[in-house]
Design a protein around this motif. Structure first.
Motif, PDB file in Angstrom:
ATOM      1  N   PHE A  84       0.809  -1.287  -0.081  1.00  0.00           N
ATOM      2  CA  PHE A  84       0.143   0.095   0.012  1.00  0.00           C
ATOM      3  C   PHE A  84       1.021   1.242  -0.151  1.00  0.00           C
ATOM      4  O   PHE A  84       0.669   2.182  -0.763  1.00  0.00           O
ATOM      5  N   PRO A  85       1.763   1.546   0.774  1.00  0.00           N
ATOM      6  CA  PRO A  85       2.798   2.507   0.657  1.00  0.00           C
ATOM      7  C   PRO A  85       3.231   2.963  -0.605  1.00  0.00           C
ATOM      8  O   PRO A  85       3.128   4.033  -1.135  1.00  0.00           O
ATOM      9  N   ALA A  86       3.904   1.717  -1.276  1.00  0.00           N
ATOM     10  CA  ALA A  86       4.073   2.041  -2.824  1.00  0.00           C
ATOM     11  C   ALA A  86       3.244   2.324  -3.696  1.00  0.00           C
ATOM     12  O   ALA A  86       3.149   3.213  -4.355  1.00  0.00           O
ATOM     13  N   LEU A  87       1.947   1.763  -3.355  1.00  0.00           N
ATOM     14  CA  LEU A  87       0.848   2.158  -4.145  1.00  0.00           C
ATOM     15  C   LEU A  87       0.430   3.565  -4.315  1.00  0.00           C
ATOM     16  O   LEU A  87       0.077   4.205  -4.981  1.00  0.00           O
ATOM     17  N   ALA A  88       0.401   4.026  -2.911  1.00  0.00           N
ATOM     18  CA  ALA A  88      -0.051   5.269  -2.618  1.00  0.00           C
ATOM     19  C   ALA A  88       0.952   6.288  -3.114  1.00  0.00           C
ATOM     20  O   ALA A  88       0.715   7.737  -3.840  1.00  0.00           O
ATOM     21  N   ALA A  89       2.406   6.068  -3.176  1.00  0.00           N
ATOM     22  CA  ALA A  89       3.468   6.880  -3.509  1.00  0.00           C
ATOM     23  C   ALA A  89       3.207   7.040  -5.039  1.00  0.00           C
ATOM     24  O   ALA A  89       3.558   8.097  -5.700  1.00  0.00           O
ATOM     25  N   GLY A  90       3.088   6.077  -5.778  1.00  0.00           N
ATOM     26  CA  GLY A  90       2.994   5.992  -7.155  1.00  0.00           C
ATOM     27  C   GLY A  90       1.720   6.617  -7.604  1.00  0.00           C
ATOM     28  O   GLY A  90       1.778   7.329  -8.716  1.00  0.00           O
ATOM     29  N   GLY A  91       0.504   6.408  -7.155  1.00  0.00           N
ATOM     30  CA  GLY A  91      -0.428   7.101  -7.309  1.00  0.00           C
ATOM     31  C   GLY A  91      -0.617   8.601  -7.221  1.00  0.00           C
ATOM     32  O   GLY A  91      -1.148   9.289  -7.989  1.00  0.00           O
ATOM     33  N   SER A  92       0.306   8.990  -6.267  1.00  0.00           N
ATOM     34  CA  SER A  92       0.414  10.583  -5.962  1.00  0.00           C
ATOM     35  C   SER A  92       1.117  11.143  -7.186  1.00  0.00           C
ATOM     36  O   SER A  92       0.816  12.239  -7.525  1.00  0.00           O
ATOM     37  N   LEU A  93       2.414  10.558  -7.512  1.00  0.00           N
ATOM     38  CA  LEU A  93       3.169  10.949  -8.654  1.00  0.00           C
ATOM     39  C   LEU A  93       2.367  11.011  -9.667  1.00  0.00           C
ATOM     40  O   LEU A  93       2.255  11.981 -10.431  1.00  0.00           O
ATOM     41  N   VAL A  94       1.567   9.944 -10.126  1.00  0.00           N
ATOM     42  CA  VAL A  94       0.548   9.937 -11.281  1.00  0.00           C
ATOM     43  C   VAL A  94      -0.182  11.026 -11.341  1.00  0.00           C
ATOM     44  O   VAL A  94      -0.513  11.898 -12.350  1.00  0.00           O
ATOM     45  N   LEU A  95      -0.910  11.306 -10.218  1.00  0.00           N
ATOM     46  CA  LEU A  95      -1.907  12.426 -10.038  1.00  0.00           C
ATOM     47  C   LEU A  95      -1.274  13.596 -10.341  1.00  0.00           C
ATOM     48  O   LEU A  95      -1.750  14.555 -10.987  1.00  0.00           O
ATOM     49  N   VAL A  96      -0.089  13.855  -9.954  1.00  0.00           N
ATOM     50  CA  VAL A  96       0.496  15.266 -10.095  1.00  0.00           C
ATOM     51  C   VAL A  96       0.782  15.309 -11.734  1.00  0.00           C
ATOM     52  O   VAL A  96       0.752  16.493 -12.221  1.00  0.00           O
ATOM     53  N   MET A  97       1.334  14.230 -12.276  1.00  0.00           N
ATOM     54  CA  MET A  97       1.780  14.427 -13.686  1.00  0.00           C
ATOM     55  C   MET A  97       0.648  14.581 -14.526  1.00  0.00           C
ATOM     56  O   MET A  97       0.572  15.157 -15.545  1.00  0.00           O
ATOM     57  N   CYS A  98      -0.379  13.657 -14.436  1.00  0.00           N
ATOM     58  CA  CYS A  98      -1.706  14.004 -15.161  1.00  0.00           C
ATOM     59  C   CYS A  98      -2.373  15.486 -15.070  1.00  0.00           C
ATOM     60  O   CYS A  98      -2.891  15.745 -16.100  1.00  0.00           O
ATOM     61  N   LEU A  99      -2.066  15.924 -13.899  1.00  0.00           N
ATOM     62  CA  LEU A  99      -2.622  17.567 -13.688  1.00  0.00           C
ATOM     63  C   LEU A  99      -2.157  18.393 -14.685  1.00  0.00           C
ATOM     64  O   LEU A  99      -2.711  19.323 -15.119  1.00  0.00           O
ATOM     65  N   ASN A 100      -0.550  18.218 -14.934  1.00  0.00           N
ATOM     66  CA  ASN A 100       0.091  18.983 -15.896  1.00  0.00           C
ATOM     67  C   ASN A 100       0.473  18.571 -16.962  1.00  0.00           C
ATOM     68  O   ASN A 100       1.202  19.291 -17.926  1.00  0.00           O
ATOM     69  N   GLU A 101      -0.314  17.498 -17.640  1.00  0.00           N
ATOM     70  CA  GLU A 101      -0.054  16.891 -18.955  1.00  0.00           C
ATOM     71  C   GLU A 101      -0.765  17.800 -20.104  1.00  0.00           C
ATOM     72  O   GLU A 101      -1.851  18.135 -20.034  1.00  0.00           O
ATOM     73  N   PHE A 102       0.270  17.956 -21.060  1.00  0.00           N
ATOM     74  CA  PHE A 102      -0.154  18.862 -22.053  1.00  0.00           C
ATOM     75  C   PHE A 102       0.028  18.167 -23.411  1.00  0.00           C
ATOM     76  O   PHE A 102      -0.834  18.198 -24.546  1.00  0.00           O
ATOM     77  N   ASN A 123      -2.648  26.727 -11.674  1.00  0.00           N
ATOM     78  CA  ASN A 123      -2.244  25.357 -11.860  1.00  0.00           C
ATOM     79  C   ASN A 123      -1.036  25.090 -11.012  1.00  0.00           C
ATOM     80  O   ASN A 123      -0.853  24.055 -10.597  1.00  0.00           O
ATOM     81  N   ILE A 124      -0.089  25.866 -10.809  1.00  0.00           N
ATOM     82  CA  ILE A 124       0.929  25.792  -9.884  1.00  0.00           C
ATOM     83  C   ILE A 124       0.700  25.642  -8.567  1.00  0.00           C
ATOM     84  O   ILE A 124       1.405  24.708  -7.816  1.00  0.00           O
ATOM     85  N   VAL A 125      -0.580  26.282  -8.086  1.00  0.00           N
ATOM     86  CA  VAL A 125      -0.796  26.200  -6.675  1.00  0.00           C
ATOM     87  C   VAL A 125      -1.320  24.841  -6.425  1.00  0.00           C
ATOM     88  O   VAL A 125      -1.084  24.064  -5.591  1.00  0.00           O
ATOM     89  N   ILE A 126      -2.157  24.440  -7.578  1.00  0.00           N
ATOM     90  CA  ILE A 126      -2.695  22.964  -7.260  1.00  0.00           C
ATOM     91  C   ILE A 126      -1.572  21.912  -7.331  1.00  0.00           C
ATOM     92  O   ILE A 126      -1.467  20.751  -6.616  1.00  0.00           O
ATOM     93  N   SER A 127      -0.508  22.303  -8.379  1.00  0.00           N
ATOM     94  CA  SER A 127       0.292  21.403  -8.477  1.00  0.00           C
ATOM     95  C   SER A 127       1.407  21.235  -7.230  1.00  0.00           C
ATOM     96  O   SER A 127       1.780  19.824  -6.863  1.00  0.00           O
ATOM     97  N   VAL A 128       1.715  22.108  -6.597  1.00  0.00           N
ATOM     98  CA  VAL A 128       2.562  22.308  -5.595  1.00  0.00           C
ATOM     99  C   VAL A 128       1.938  21.614  -4.285  1.00  0.00           C
ATOM    100  O   VAL A 128       2.578  20.975  -3.642  1.00  0.00           O
ATOM    101  N   GLY A 129       0.654  21.925  -4.201  1.00  0.00           N
ATOM    102  CA  GLY A 129      -0.091  21.319  -3.286  1.00  0.00           C
ATOM    103  C   GLY A 129      -0.024  19.723  -3.191  1.00  0.00           C
ATOM    104  O   GLY A 129       0.226  19.012  -2.188  1.00  0.00           O
ATOM    105  N   LEU A 130      -0.266  19.113  -4.425  1.00  0.00           N
ATOM    106  CA  LEU A 130      -0.406  17.736  -4.488  1.00  0.00           C
ATOM    107  C   LEU A 130       0.979  17.186  -4.663  1.00  0.00           C
ATOM    108  O   LEU A 130       1.486  15.984  -4.043  1.00  0.00           O
ATOM    109  N   TYR A 131       2.209  17.982  -4.922  1.00  0.00           N
ATOM    110  CA  TYR A 131       3.520  17.460  -4.579  1.00  0.00           C
ATOM    111  C   TYR A 131       3.778  17.638  -3.197  1.00  0.00           C
ATOM    112  O   TYR A 131       4.520  16.609  -2.885  1.00  0.00           O
TER     113      TYR A 131
END
Length: 312
Positions: A236-254, A292-300
């Motif tokens: 679960f810790p690795a799953l949560a860490a990977g999911g958090s990273l994907v959420l940040v990258m999807c938020l900024n995907e162009f 976008n920066i504020v949301i990204s920094v918060g998720l990061y």
């Protein structure tokens, strides 16, 4: 006969040795020699070059974006009017909603698909399993537009799937046109970001004690129960860490949104591009960028907390 010098109790000093000078009674002892002064520069001096590079390359552009976001085109002093105009815009609200649901949906899909694929690679022996695990690591270096381009070759309007359909049925057009819709963007993001979930999961599975699995199996636990009660708590810790990273990258995907050609899909990065490049409305573009920066920094920050607790 050779004359021998009479032996005495005194020993001659060795060459180069310092002869101690006798002190008279009551004379203070000489001070012990202290350590040599360090000539190393202070720590803050060494911190100046990287801080200067960061300030010029990253912080200064961010300051310019923030200043432009409070500078209306009509001149005058700083004002929050650009923020009020953007927040009142329906286009911005739609872009924010689309960005959030695409990021959350892609993250959920990556978590489910990544967990299933990682379980198969780690615990189901099959020929070439190690090669597949290595390919997952290589896949992380691929650019996002390359995956989108591959999906266009398969499911695009003139792609392979539509070509097979028209060739078999004789129809003038194929049925696959979803890549230019939000569902096509969702599929492309899940396809590209799933390995970012699989990589930490495979690392966590490699450290799992197989004795626990053998004990659970010997006690009559089935595969589903073993996964739920033995494997998932450890992963679960690795799953949560990977999911958090994907959420940040999807938020900024162009790139994925741009290359799919989904004209009706407007995310925050696409809105920044539209306002700055197509409309030349720089204050509005900077306002969207700041949001976008504020949301990204918060998720990061959330990602760092989860990664620290997971030890990743």
């Amino acid at each position: 006969m050779t004359a021998t010098a009479p032996a005495t109790g005194a020993t001659a000093p060795a060459p180069g040795a310092t002869t101690a000078v006798p002190r008279t009674p009551g004379e203070p002892a000489p001070a012990a020699p202290g350590p040599a002064r360090s000539r190393t520069a202070p720590a803050w001096v060494w911190a100046l070059p990287p801080v200067a590079v960061l300030a010029l390359a990253f912080l200064y552009p961010l300051v310019l974006v923030g200043r432009q976001s409070v500078t209306p085109d009509d001149g005058g002093g700083p004002s929050l009017a650009p923020y009020a105009d953007v927040f009142a815009s329906e286009v911005f609200r739609d872009a924010l909603t689309t960005t959030v649901w695409l990021a959350v949906g892609s993250t959920a899909g990556c978590l489910v698909l990544g967990l299933v694929l990682a379980l198969v690679i780690a615990f189901v022996p099959f020929p070439g399993g190690k090669a597949v695990a290595r390919f997952v690591e290589v896949f992380l270096s691929f650019p996002s537009f390359l995956i989108t381009l591959a999906l266009l070759f398969i499911y695009g309007s003139a792609g392979m799937a539509n070509g097979v359909w028209t060739g078999v049925t004789g129809a003038a057009d194929g049925p696959f046109h979803f890549l230019t819709t939000p569902w096509g963007v969702l599929l492309a993001e899940i396809t590209y970001f799933t390995p970012f979930v699989m990589r930490p999961l495979l690392a966590a599975f490699s450290q799992l004690d197989t004795g626990q699995l053998e004990v659970a199996s010997s006690l009559g636990a089935g595969p589903v129960r073993i996964v739920r009660q033995v494997i998932l708590p450890e992963a679960f810790p690795a799953l949560a860490a990977g999911g958090s990273l994907v959420l940040v990258m999807c938020l900024n995907e162009f790139g994925i949104v741009l290359f799919t050609g989904a004209k009706d899909v407007t995310t925050l990065p696409m809105l920044v591009y539209s306002k700055a490049i197509l409309e030349a409305d720089y204050p509005a573009a900077c306002v969207v960028a700041v949001v976008n920066i504020v949301i990204s920094v918060g998720l990061y920050g959330l990602y760092r907390v989860v990664s620290r607790r997971a030890g990743a």
